[in-house]
Design a protein around this motif. Structure first.
Motif, PDB file in Angstrom:
ATOM      1  N   VAL A  53       0.849  -1.187   0.000  1.00  0.00           N
ATOM      2  CA  VAL A  53       0.000   0.000   0.000  1.00  0.00           C
ATOM      3  C   VAL A  53       0.884   1.237   0.000  1.00  0.00           C
ATOM      4  O   VAL A  53       1.903   1.293   0.690  1.00  0.00           O
ATOM      5  CB  VAL A  53      -0.940   0.003   1.223  1.00  0.00           C
ATOM      6  N   LEU A  54       0.462   2.219  -0.771  1.00  0.00           N
ATOM      7  CA  LEU A  54       1.150   3.504  -0.856  1.00  0.00           C
ATOM      8  C   LEU A  54       0.113   4.589  -0.597  1.00  0.00           C
ATOM      9  O   LEU A  54      -0.974   4.559  -1.183  1.00  0.00           O
ATOM     10  CB  LEU A  54       1.745   3.665  -2.263  1.00  0.00           C
ATOM     11  N   THR A  55       0.422   5.512   0.288  1.00  0.00           N
ATOM     12  CA  THR A  55      -0.492   6.607   0.605  1.00  0.00           C
ATOM     13  C   THR A  55       0.295   7.908   0.566  1.00  0.00           C
ATOM     14  O   THR A  55       1.353   8.008   1.200  1.00  0.00           O
ATOM     15  CB  THR A  55      -1.112   6.418   2.002  1.00  0.00           C
ATOM     16  N   GLN A  56      -0.232   8.904  -0.169  1.00  0.00           N
ATOM     17  CA  GLN A  56       0.454  10.178  -0.313  1.00  0.00           C
ATOM     18  C   GLN A  56      -0.529  11.337  -0.193  1.00  0.00           C
ATOM     19  O   GLN A  56      -1.397  11.495  -1.048  1.00  0.00           O
ATOM     20  CB  GLN A  56       1.151  10.239  -1.679  1.00  0.00           C
ATOM     21  N   PRO A  57      -0.419  12.167   0.851  1.00  0.00           N
ATOM     22  CA  PRO A  57      -1.247  13.379   0.912  1.00  0.00           C
ATOM     23  C   PRO A  57      -0.813  14.322  -0.211  1.00  0.00           C
ATOM     24  O   PRO A  57       0.373  14.388  -0.557  1.00  0.00           O
ATOM     25  CB  PRO A  57      -0.928  13.980   2.276  1.00  0.00           C
ATOM     26  N   MET A  58      -1.766  15.056  -0.768  1.00  0.00           N
ATOM     27  CA  MET A  58      -1.446  15.955  -1.872  1.00  0.00           C
ATOM     28  C   MET A  58      -2.486  17.071  -1.932  1.00  0.00           C
ATOM     29  O   MET A  58      -3.673  16.815  -1.800  1.00  0.00           O
ATOM     30  CB  MET A  58      -1.457  15.159  -3.186  1.00  0.00           C
ATOM     31  N   ALA A  59      -2.023  18.280  -2.123  1.00  0.00           N
ATOM     32  CA  ALA A  59      -2.941  19.403  -2.307  1.00  0.00           C
ATOM     33  C   ALA A  59      -3.328  19.485  -3.779  1.00  0.00           C
ATOM     34  O   ALA A  59      -2.489  19.335  -4.667  1.00  0.00           O
ATOM     35  CB  ALA A  59      -2.287  20.706  -1.863  1.00  0.00           C
TER      36      ALA A  59
END
Length: 141
Positions: free
Chosen positions: A14-20
């Protein structure tokens, strides 16, 4: 009844990346916090969760290869379309005509996430990560 041996599934990654990102309206661009997720058990898709004030996130699934293609030329069909925007941005058009949202993000930031998904699950190996058992069981196989 003979059953074909089934290779064990690779461990889920699993890969999780916050991004605006920005929701574009006729008058302005409204910043939206999002979380871009990838789960190797659903190897073809990214999930983008849009965190709206006081509401549950709105989640859209986008094909990871469509994101890369859309950074070069308009692509997509139906309710998900991706195309390059000005100044190194990427535009996601989400939803049916008439109620469609246009979201802008930094092209390189989203492309970086997609490239990381190809490290986790290389192109052409996606089907090895899908658990076909529930589908086969529902078909009576």
């Amino acid at each position: 009844m003979y059953q074909h041996p089934v290779a064990p599934l690779p461990a889920p990654r699993v890969l999780t990346q916050p991004m605006a990102m920005e929701l574009l309206t006729a008058d302005m661009a409204l910043r939206i916090d999002t979380t871009v997720c990838y789960d190797s058990r659903d190897p073809h898709a990214l999930s983008i969760a849009f965190h709206l004030l006081g509401e549950e996130p709105v989640v859209w699934r986008v094909d990871r290869e469509m994101v890369l293609a859309g950074s070069l030329r308009p692509t997509g069909d139906g309710e998900v379309r991706v195309h390059p925007g000005p100044d190194g941005t990427l535009l996601l058009r989400l939803g049916p005509a008439g109620t469609r949202a246009v979201v802008r993000c930094e092209q390189e930031a989203l492309a970086r996430v997609v490239r990381e998904t190809f490290v986790l699950v290389p192109q052409g190996t996606e089907e090895r990560h899908i658990d076909w058992g529930p589908l086969l069981a529902s078909l009576g196989a």
